[in-house]
Design an enzyme around this catalytic site. Structure first.
Site, mmCIF file in Angstrom:
data_model
loop_
_atom_site.group_PDB
_atom_site.id
_atom_site.type_symbol
_atom_site.label_atom_id
_atom_site.label_comp_id
_atom_site.label_asym_id
_atom_site.label_seq_id
_atom_site.Cartn_x
_atom_site.Cartn_y
_atom_site.Cartn_z
ATOM 1 N N LYS A 101 -8.748 0.092 -9.049
ATOM 2 C CA LYS A 101 -9.418 -0.480 -7.871
ATOM 3 C C LYS A 101 -10.499 0.466 -7.362
ATOM 4 O O LYS A 101 -10.234 1.652 -7.160
ATOM 5 C CB LYS A 101 -8.389 -0.729 -6.769
ATOM 6 C CG LYS A 101 -8.948 -1.287 -5.473
ATOM 7 C CD LYS A 101 -7.832 -1.815 -4.576
ATOM 8 C CE LYS A 101 -8.353 -2.311 -3.248
ATOM 9 N NZ LYS A 101 -8.707 -1.225 -2.327
ATOM 10 N N THR A 107 -5.794 2.923 -6.794
ATOM 11 C CA THR A 107 -7.036 3.031 -6.038
ATOM 12 C C THR A 107 -7.764 4.314 -6.418
ATOM 13 O O THR A 107 -7.215 5.411 -6.300
ATOM 14 C CB THR A 107 -6.749 3.021 -4.528
ATOM 15 O OG1 THR A 107 -6.137 1.785 -4.192
ATOM 16 C CG2 THR A 107 -8.041 3.183 -3.731
ATOM 17 N N HIS A 118 -13.910 -0.709 -1.081
ATOM 18 C CA HIS A 118 -12.907 -0.429 -0.046
ATOM 19 C C HIS A 118 -13.351 -0.998 1.305
ATOM 20 O O HIS A 118 -13.127 -0.391 2.357
ATOM 21 C CB HIS A 118 -12.665 1.089 0.050
ATOM 22 C CG HIS A 118 -11.251 1.447 0.417
ATOM 23 N ND1 HIS A 118 -10.463 2.275 -0.349
ATOM 24 C CD2 HIS A 118 -10.462 1.087 1.464
ATOM 25 C CE1 HIS A 118 -9.277 2.423 0.215
ATOM 26 N NE2 HIS A 118 -9.247 1.711 1.314
ATOM 27 N N SER A 172 0.825 -1.209 0.000
ATOM 28 C CA SER A 172 0.000 0.000 0.000
ATOM 29 C C SER A 172 0.860 1.261 0.000
ATOM 30 O O SER A 172 1.911 1.303 0.646
ATOM 31 C CB SER A 172 -0.887 0.009 1.254
ATOM 32 O OG SER A 172 -1.464 1.288 1.440
ATOM 33 N N TYR A 230 -1.997 5.300 -4.100
ATOM 34 C CA TYR A 230 -2.880 6.438 -3.841
ATOM 35 C C TYR A 230 -2.249 7.600 -4.590
ATOM 36 O O TYR A 230 -1.190 8.090 -4.213
ATOM 37 C CB TYR A 230 -2.963 6.755 -2.344
ATOM 38 C CG TYR A 230 -3.857 5.829 -1.565
ATOM 39 C CD1 TYR A 230 -5.194 5.658 -1.902
ATOM 40 C CD2 TYR A 230 -3.361 5.137 -0.464
ATOM 41 C CE1 TYR A 230 -6.008 4.805 -1.172
ATOM 42 C CE2 TYR A 230 -4.180 4.290 0.269
ATOM 43 C CZ TYR A 230 -5.494 4.126 -0.093
ATOM 44 O OH TYR A 230 -6.293 3.299 0.625
#
Lengths: 387, 387, 387, 387
Positions: free
Chosen positions: C260, C178, C284, C128, C152
Site C-alpha cells: 500500500k 503500508t 495515504h 490497522s 506498519y
C-alpha cells in the site's frame, strides 16, 4: 525621472514616495469598492456593471492574469520616455481617457472634471455622445488639452452631421465611432431599477443642445425633459448600421477616424480596407455582449493581421499599470481607460481623476523601468509569456 | 535521525512528536495570518504586501501547486543528509535566510534576532543593505555563524565601496547584488499610509553608520534623522545600473558574487558570462514588478541554460518544506527564505525565527524521506510531475 | 434490485426512497462538516487533516472532478451485479473498509463498531496496526465477516512476526503492508496541539496486547502507559525499510500480500516483480507527503504498466459513488474507503458506519445503472472522458 | 423590432427599456437565490438540487463559460428573425419550456401557469409525465398553444399506451421519451428530508387520472393517496428499458419522437438509426448521474456525428440568452429550459414564467443582434472560440 505634464507627479519620482497623496487609495484594483461607498445605487448600477451575468467583464480582467511580464535586468532605464503620438495627437504616455457617458452620475462636475483633469496631465480626453455636458462645454473645460469625439451614430443623418460639425468646431481632432452599441446590451442592474439615465434627461446633453435635435421637439428640451428622452430613444438605436455607411462619415470628417468595438480579425481587416485610420479592440468593457470573448484574447490575432497597416488601440479590462504594459506588448499603440478614472471622479471629482491617472502612469512607468524598458516602444510579445 | 545544529530539533526526530513547541503554529501556511495579529498596520503594510494588486505574489505561490512530488517507496532513507556547500559556505540544509530589510518593523530585535537564530541553527544569514542594524552589529550577533551581504547598489560609488569594505571586514563571505530594485516597486499598502520606513530613519542603519554617508550630511544622522532619510533617498534609486558596471564590483569583492533577481534565460546567460559565481532566480517575492511571471515558472529554463556553469539559487514563493523540495528538484542548489522567518520574528523574536526554521527543516526532511530520498542531491526534475 | 448483504438497503431499492434513514445526511460530500460538529478538536485534528498545508488532500479530491462519466442509454441495467472477488475475498461490491487507526478518537466503540458494520454489510474490514482495539478483539467483533490485516512494519522483527502470527490465527486472510509511513508526515494539526494519540496509549492496542512488545516493557503496559507509548515510538519509525526486506514478510505470510502506498510506475513494476499479489495506489489520503501528486492521477499509468499482472487497488480521495465508478473505470479492482466511514462512525457508531456505506453503495449502484452498466466489470477508461 | 407573441415584450424593444417589469429581477443568473426566498425547503429541495454532490450541475454551467462569443460589427441586424420550426412545430424562438415535474411544489398553479405562459408567448410547452396536473388539464390551460408530451416509460405497457393515447387526444404533437431516468438519481436533498413528492400523491396527476392506473388500485386514488403513491412507485422504475423496445412506442405514436438524455456519440447514432425524429442532448440538469460530463461538452461531437441526419435539441445548464446562443452555435436546433422558468413560476406564477421567458428572449435577441446576427440560423461553431 519621468514627467507626465503635472507638478504633483513628482511625488512618485523614480518610485520613491516623497509626499502626501489625496485621501484616495493608490491600489488601483481597490478603487471599485472604494467608489461603491460614495456612489448612489443608481450611479453604481449604471457605472460599474456589465451586461448579463458579468461573464465578459470578468473574462476581460482574467485575461490579463494569463499573460506574465518577464523582467530584464541591468539595462539602464534611468531615462525613460513614455511619450508617443497616436493619430497625430501627441501624448505624454500611451493612455487615453476613453469615452464614458453620463459622468454626472459619478460626480456633479461630470465630464467637465474629466476634461480638466485630462488637460492638467496632458492626456487626451474622449467626449462621449452620451455625455452629461455638451460638446462645447467639455471643449471649454478641456481648454488647450487634446480631445477626441466619440460618436454613437444615430439613425437621424442630419443629427449625426450636426454632431460632427460641432465637434470639429470645438477642436476635437479624432473621431471615434462606436460600432458595438447599436442597441443597448441587457443590463440587469439598470433594468431592475427601471432606471435609464437618458430617459431622465441625463446623459443627453449633446442632443438637447443640438439645433437639429431641438428642431424635432415640439417644445424646447428644458421645458419637456420627458419628450427629449423619448426623442433621444427614437434616434439612438441603430441596428441597421453597416459597412456601406462608412463613406458617409468619411466624407463628413476630415481628421482621423477610429472604429471602436472590433473583436474579429475579419472585421479588423475590413476596417482597414474601408480607409479608416485606426481601430479600438474592445468589447465595451463587457457591457454589451455578455458571453463575449475577453478583449485581450483577440488583440494578438488582430495585431498580427492588421497591426502594420493601421493604428490599433485597446480597451476593456485595463485597471493597472501592468495591464497597460501587457496590452502594449501585445501590440496596442495606446489603451483607453474607462472605469478607473470614473471611480476617481466619483471619489473626488477632478482631483480624483488626476489622482487615479497619476497612480496609473506612475505604476506604468515603474513597471516598465523595473522590467528593464526605457520606453513602451521596446515592448514586444516576447516581453511576456503566456502563464 | 537528522540534525540541524540545534538540540531542540530533536523534538521532530523522524517525524515523531516528542515534546512541546513554542506557542506558535507549525502550520507554515498559516503563519501570515498569525503574524497579522501581532504586527502593527505599518509593519504588516511593509512586511507582507507585494507590489500592485498582488498578482505576482499570488502567482509565485500558485506555481508551486502545479508541480507535484511523486513519492518512491522502500528506498531505505534511514540515514538522510541535507547538508550542502553553496559557494564555499557549508550548510546543514540548502536553506538560506534571505535578505529582508527593516526587520525592526517586525520585532524590536530586528536583524540581530535573525542573525542569532541563523547561527543557532547553523544556517547562513544574509544581511540586507536596508537593515535596521548595521553590518557590524549583525555580524556580532551572528557570531561564529556564516553570513553573506546583500547590496542595493547606490549611485554613490564611494558609499558602495565602503559597504563592501565593511562587509568584508565583518566576516561576510559572499556578496548578493540585488538587480531588481533600482527603483522601489508600486506598493499601494505603503503609499496609502504615506509610510516609507527609510524616510523615518528606520532601515538605513548601514547608511547612518557609514563614514562615507555621514560625510555627505551636514549634521550627524542621529541629530537630523530627516536629513539622513533624504540623503538615503538621493543615493538609493539607481535605474542607470547596467552590465557594464559589474567589473567595478568584481574588482572590489574577492569572494563569490551572486546576482539576485534573474528572471530571463538571456540574463542568466549574461550573468554567467560576466564572471559572477551565481544567480538567484527571484522576482523579489512579487514586491517589484506586479504582473511578472512566477519565479518558479522561469527556474527550469534557466537551470537548463546555465545550471551546469553556475550556482543557481532560488527565492519567491517558498513557504513550506515541500516547496523547498520542488525548487531543488527543478534545479536550484538552495533556496532563500523571506516572509516565513519574518513572521516567526514578528511572533516571538529569535525564538520565533528558530521555530519557523526548525519546522521548515523538519518538514523538508520528512518530505524528502517519505518521498524516498536520502538527500536533496538525489532530486531531479523526474522527482516531480507537472499537475 | 441490488442487495448488499443487509435488509435495510432495501430502502434504496432502485433508487426509490421507501423509508427512514438514520438522522445522518445522505450527502456524502457533507459528512465532514457534520462530523466536525460532534468530534472533539483533538479527534478532528487527528481524523480529518492531511499533512502540511493540505495541498495533496485537496489535489486528491480535485483529481476526481477532472474525469467525467459519459452515461449510456437503453442498455437494460435491470439486473445489476456489483459483487466481485478480490485476492480470494468475495465482496458484494468492490469497496473495502480501508485501514484507519485510533478509531476510538471518533467513537468509543472504535474499530469494533467498524468491524461489526463491515460484517453486517458483507464488506471486508481492514484492521490497522494502529488500532485502538486489538487484532483479536476486532476479529471477534467482525465475526464471520471477511477481514484483512494492515501492517506498519516495525523495526522489531520479532514484534512484526508476532503481529503476523496473531493476524493469521484471528482469521485475517490478506496482509496489507503500508509502505508510505515509515515516518509520520508533518501534520500541523497534531503538532500544534502537542497531541499524538499513541503517546497517550491510544491507538496502540495491538502493541500492548502483544507478548513480544510486553516483554520489552519493564512493567505491563496498563501499569505504565507512558512507557508503552515510548516503547511504541521506538519501534514504529522504520525509514530503513527496503525492497530487500520483502522476502522476510513473504516467508511469514501464506495469504495474499498487498503493498500500500505505490505512486510511481517503477515501484509498481518492482512490487509485481517482488512476488506480492497486489498493490494499493495511494498517497495515504494526503496525510504523508504534502505536495505529492493526486493518487488518481497516477492510477492510469500504473494500471497500464502492471494491471494485467497484479491486483491494483486504490484509495485517497474517494468520497462518493461516482468517485468509485471513476477509480474502477481507470483500472482499480476495488477501492479502499477511509474518511467517509470514519465520519459515519463519529456520528453514530456502528449504525453510522453502516449508513455511510449503504449510501455509498446505493449511490454507486444508481450511478452505474443510470450510466448504463450492469456491473462495474463493464467499466473501462472509455467510460470516462477527461474534462 | 422583434416580436415574441406577446404585447409586453415591447418593453424590451431593441434593448431600450421603456416601462415597468414585474417585481422580479431581470438578472437571470440571480433567479435561483431570489426563488430560494419564497420556496419551502421541501420545494427548494426538489426543484433546485442536482444529484450527489452537485458536480455535474456545476459542470453544466461552467461548460458555457469556456465558449466565448466573438461579436461581429456593422452587419445590419435591424431586422432580426428568431422564429423557427422544430419537428413541425413553429416557434417564435428556438426555446422550449422543457418538461419539469411536480410544478405545484413551486407554485399552487403548477403546470397550468406554465402552460398558459407558454401559450401567451407562443412558445412550446412540454408536459411531464410527473406533472401535478393531468395531461388534459394542462392541454386545456395551454389552449391554442403548441405542446409536446414527455414520457417516463413505465413498466406497465398498458399504462404507457394509455398515456400516449391521452396525449394524442389532448393535442400534444411531439413525444419526448426520457431515457436517463429509469431509476431516480441519488438526490441527498430529498433523501435527507425523507421527502419524495410522488409518495405524497403530488406529481402523479397523470397516473391518478388514468383509467388503466386506477384499475390497478383497490380504491380510487383520491380515497387512498398512499396506495396510489406505492402503485406509482411500482411502475415507475424501468431499468430494463432497452433499444429493442423503441419499435413498441414508434407503433403507438404517429407524431415525431425525440429521445431525451443522449450523451454519447454512439447512442446518438443508434437513436438516429432507430428511426426517431430527434434527440435531446441532456444530462437531466445534473439530476441523474453525478460526475457525468457537462451536457454542452458532448454537444459538438454529437452534432458532428448526426446533426445532418436528425434534429438535435439541447438542455442542461442553460440559464441566459448568451447560453442559448452558444448551444445553438454548437449545433442545437433549439434548447429546452428548466430551472429558469421554474424560478419564475415560484416567484409569481404565470406572470413570473412569462417574465423570465421574456427576459431570456430579449437577452437572446440583443445578444444575437449585438453580435452581428440577424437570425440564430447564421450561427455556426465559428461564431464562438474556446476560451
Amino acid at each position: 525621472m519621468t514627467h507626465f505634464g503635472d507638478h504633483q507627479v513628482s511625488i512618485y519620482v523614480n518610485g520613491m514616495f516623497l509626499g502626501q497623496v489625496p485621501d484616495i487609495t493608490t491600489d488601483l484594483g481597490a478603487l471599485e469598492s472604494h467608489a461603491a461607498g460614495v456612489l448612489s445605487p443608481e450611479a453604481m448600477g449604471y457605472v460599474v456593471p456589465s451586461a448579463g451575468s458579468g461573464s465578459t467583464a470578468r473574462a476581460n480582467v482574467e485575461a490579463f492574469e494569463r499573460w506574465r511580464i518577464v523582467p530584464r535586468m541591468l539595462r539602464d532605464h534611468a531615462t525613460r520616455d513614455l511619450s508617443t503620438t497616436v493619430l497625430g495627437t501627441s501624448m505624454p504616455a500611451p493612455v487615453v481617457l476613453g469615452p464614458v457617458g453620463v459622468q454626472t452620475l459619478a460626480h456633479p462636475d461630470g465630464e467637465l472634471a474629466t476634461a480638466r483633469a485630462a488637460e492638467a496631465l496632458g492626456l487626451t480626453y474622449v467626449h462621449s455622445t452620451q455625455a452629461s455636458h455638451s460638446i462645447e462645454q467639455a471643449a471649454e473645460a478641456n481648454g488647450s488639452g487634446s480631445r477626441w469625439f466619440q460618436l454613437y451614430w444615430p439613425t437621424d443623418d442630419e443629427l449625426a452631421e450636426s454632431f460632427l460639425e460641432r465637434a470639429k468646431n470645438a477642436g476635437y481632432t479624432t473621431l471615434v465611432v462606436t460600432l458595438d452599441t447599436t442597441m443597448l446590451g441587457w443590463r440587469p442592474r439598470d433594468l431592475d431599477r427601471g432606471f435609464l439615465p437618458f430617459l431622465a434627461n441625463e446623459g443627453i446633453a449633446n442632443y438637447t443642445t443640438d439645433p437639429v435635435f431641438n428642431r424635432r421637439l415640439e417644445k424646447p428640451a428644458e421645458d419637456d425633459p420627458g419628450a427629449a428622452g423619448i426623442a433621444f430613444a427614437s434616434v439612438f438605436p441603430n441596428p441597421g448600421l453597416s459597412w456601406d455607411q462608412l463613406p458617409w462619415v468619411r466624407e463628413r470628417w476630415d481628421g482621423p477616424i477610429v472604429l471602436k468595438g472590433i473583436q474579429h480579425v475579419d472585421d479588423a481587416r475590413r476596417a482597414v480596407d474601408s480607409g479608416v485610420e485606426g481601430i479600438v479592440v474592445s468589447n465595451h468593457g463587457g457591457r454589451q455582449v455578455d458571453g463575449a470573448i475577453a478583449s485581450l484574447d483577440v488583440l494578438p490575432g488582430i495585431v498580427e493581421a492588421v497591426g502594420r497597416r493601421t493604428t490599433v488601440l485597446f480597451d476593456s479590462g485595463v485597471r493597472t499599470g501592468p495591464d497597460v504594459v501587457k496590452a502594449l506588448a501585445l501590440g496596442a499603440e495606446a489603451v483607453l481607460l474607462g472605469r478607473p478614472y470614473l471611480y476617481g471622479l466619483a471619489l473626488a471629482g477632478q482631483a480624483g481623476v488626476e489622482h487615479v491617472l497619476r497612480c496609473l502612469l506612475a505604476e506604468l512607468d515603474l513597471t516598465l523601468g523595473n522590467a528593464g524598458y526605457r520606453s513602451h516602444r521596446e515592448l514586444t510579445p516576447e516581453s511576456l509569456v503566456r502563464g
